[in-house]
Enzyme design. Structure first.
Site, short mmCIF file in Angstrom:
data_model
loop_
_atom_site.label_atom_id
_atom_site.label_comp_id
_atom_site.label_asym_id
_atom_site.label_seq_id
_atom_site.Cartn_x
_atom_site.Cartn_y
_atom_site.Cartn_z
N TYR A 1 143.72 30.49 -89.43
CA TYR A 1 142.79 30.05 -90.47
C TYR A 1 143.39 30.36 -91.83
O TYR A 1 143.68 31.52 -92.16
CB TYR A 1 141.45 30.76 -90.31
CG TYR A 1 140.33 30.08 -91.04
CD1 TYR A 1 139.57 29.11 -90.40
CD2 TYR A 1 140.03 30.39 -92.36
CE1 TYR A 1 138.53 28.48 -91.05
CE2 TYR A 1 139.00 29.76 -93.02
CZ TYR A 1 138.25 28.80 -92.37
OH TYR A 1 137.22 28.18 -93.02
N TYR B 1 140.95 20.34 -94.75
CA TYR B 1 140.12 21.54 -94.61
C TYR B 1 138.85 21.19 -93.85
O TYR B 1 137.88 20.71 -94.42
CB TYR B 1 139.79 22.10 -95.99
CG TYR B 1 138.99 23.40 -95.97
CD1 TYR B 1 139.41 24.47 -95.20
CD2 TYR B 1 137.84 23.55 -96.74
CE1 TYR B 1 138.69 25.66 -95.19
CE2 TYR B 1 137.12 24.74 -96.74
CZ TYR B 1 137.56 25.79 -95.96
OH TYR B 1 136.84 26.97 -95.95
#
Ligand code: ZN
Lengths: 399, 139
Positions: A298, A348
């Site tokens: 992440y 994203y």
């Protein structure tokens, strides 16, 4: 090595980025349909649906009826911020393992980019909320502690991560150029990903020259803001054997939520939930960091990649800067990381960005950017300001 | 220290009124667990050591160190459009808790993690003052 817990047999990714005029619900339905098609399944095969809305909160339980998903045996709307994607796959894996459902779609959709010209910073900065609470900018702040933070100018999530990055720099001598090495490596991967929004190669100098968002974070330390949706289909190991496409098996899964005492001695700023999760994750397979072939971490900011690598034991605490600066994360490097360009350069979609690329790599579908050795693919999700963490290990093989 | 700020002025509520009342008097309050004595950030509702909700207000020395800080370049609220770049700091008080604040009287480029700081109180209105911090010589 342990037997796989479940398998991902379908992946659906919509168009990404400046996608306007479509609702989150519409994008989510498309992602699920693409994932079903990829898996060779029909809508009626689907009996589980787990839903994760992003910052725009544009999908919810209503997705079931909007998409015509009938007779489900599993349904939930989940939100553990950026750790949700891994968590959805975890709960879906447990459900299929326990006979609660056969095929579970896990979907994320978000539409934070409201219209052409709108500020993406505002979308993620809570500016509208803050301005409304303070009476359109007049100096009458929101009540209580929120008002105190507003007075100090503490808005949005960038500040929290910048605060954490600065602490790491001060405590361990980590440099902005070392963060830059992560941005450069990811961009080098994005060049080979036709779904990536940013595909022009960058250098450390470009990173250093990019404007500050919140010092010490430059623009090129921060993730993109994207409209789009991603879905995966989770099924049992047994059913995966009959899948149309090659499965990505879920070998291990874990979570870690450290909490923040905001008090002396708490390492919150320089540490993640991986410290808790890694024992569970690695323990399920009897492995260590050395055994991991590919990382999909992440990366809402370059810093989260660095600190996550430390916390999964790829290097010692505090040595992340030196570890990443030699280019080992990039194409041809010894630890291929965020091989699609990640949230920094591709798109994203919260935890679905690393999840989707992990599935692609584990299934050998990366094309030009496919990593040859893909036996163990680490996928991580992070949420809050390093508050929530979940991870899985994917593999082309069920054991 | 008095200022006519363009920034949002906090409105005390039930949980924070005592804190703001003390700040008006130039005192920085934190919470202290009545059960185990742990010092906690003023926002806390329960003790993270023993889970007790029996917390009382305690006066902090107002001294601490810069645990971390950032310099904000984005304008995410209209009140700050003429203030960027401005600093936001995480101050670790000598009593233990870390609190968000601003550093005053120091150029952003001169701020260092680890610098000794002490609280100063900025009057915002008749009712409200807020703690900020200025750097002091190491003791
Ligand atoms: Zn206690």
């Amino acid at each position: 090595m342990a037997q796989a817990k479940a398998a991902i047999v379908g992946l659906g990714i919509t168009e990404m980025g400046k996608v306007f005029g479509r609702s989150g619900t519409s994008l989510a339905i498309e992602a699920i349909n693409l994932a079903l098609e990829d898996a060779g399944l029909k809508k009626d095969d689907l009996d589980g649906l787990l839903i994760n809305a992003g910052i725009s909160n544009s999908i919810g339980l209503g997705l079931q009826n909007a998409g015509g998903f009938k007779g489900l045996r599993l349904l939930n709307h989940m939100n553990a911020a950026g750790s949700t994607a891994c968590q959805m796959v975890q709960y879906a894996s447990m459900a299929v393992q326990n006979g609660m459902a056969n095929y579970v779609a896990c979907v994320f959709a978000d539409t934070p980019l409201a219209a052409p010209g709108a500020s993406s910073g505002a979308a993620y900065g809570g500016a509208a909320r803050a301005a409304a609470a303070s009476g359109n900018g007049r100096p009458a702040g929101p009540p209580g502690w929120a008002g105190l933070n507003a007075h100090y100018g503490y808005f949005g999530v960038n500040i929290g991560y910048a605060m954490a990055a600065r602490r790491h720099m001060a405590e361990f001598g980590t440099t902005s150029e070392q963060f830059g090495a992560i941005a450069v490596a990811e961009r080098d991967w994005a060049v080979m990903n036709d779904r990536a929004q940013m595909r022009t190669p960058i250098t450390i100098e470009d990173h250093q020259a990019s404007r500050f968002i919140v010092e010490p974070l430059h623009l090129l330390d921060c993730c993109l803001v994207s409209n789009g949706a991603v879905a995966v289909i989770v099924t049992s190991v047994e059913r995966a054997a009959d899948a149309k496409a090659s499965p990505a098996y879920v070998l291990a899964m874990a979570q870690g939520h450290p909490g923040d005492s905001r008090s002396a001695g708490d390492p919150h700023e320089v540490s993640t939930g991986a410290v808790i999760a890694r024992e569970t994750l690695y323990g399920q397979l009897g492995i260590t960091a050395k055994d991991i072939d590919i990382c999909e971490l992440y990366d809402c900011y370059t810093y989260t990649v660095l600190v996550t690598l430390e916390d999964y034991g790829f290097c010692a605490k505090g040595e992340g800067g030196a570890f990443v600066e030699d280019g080992k994360l990039g194409p041809g490097g010894s630890l291929p990381t965020n091989t699609g360009g990640g949230e920094l350069s591709a798109f994203y979609m919260w935890g679905m960005t690393p999840m989707s690329e992990g599935v692609i790599q584990a299934r050998g579908g990366g094309g030009q950017r496919q990593v040859a050795k893909n036996d163990l693919v680490l996928v991580t999700g992070n949420g809050g300001i390093l508050d929530y963490h979940a991870s899985i290990i994917l593999s082309p093989r069920p054991a | 220290m008095t200022t006519t700020t363009n920034r949002p002025i906090p409105t005390p509520d039930e949980r924070s009124a005592e804190f703001f009342r003390a700040a008006k008097e130039g005192r920085l309050l934190i919470k202290r667990c009545s059960n185990c004595g742990r010092n906690l950030a003023p926002q806390r509702e329960a003790c993270d050591a023993c889970t007790s909700e029996a917390l009382e207000w305690a006066e902090a020395s107002g001294r601490g160190v810069v645990y971390s800080f950032v310099v904000m370049h984005q304008v995410l609220h209209p009140s700050f459009k003429d203030e960027v770049p401005y600093n936001v700091a995480l101050v670790e008080l000598d009593e233990g808790p870390r609190i968000i604040s601003n550093l005053v009287g120091v150029a952003n480029s001169d701020i260092r993690v680890g610098a000794r700081v002490e609280a100063v109180f900025e009057d915002l209105s008749e009712e409200v003052a807020v703690p900020k911090f200025r750097t002091v010589a190491a003791d």
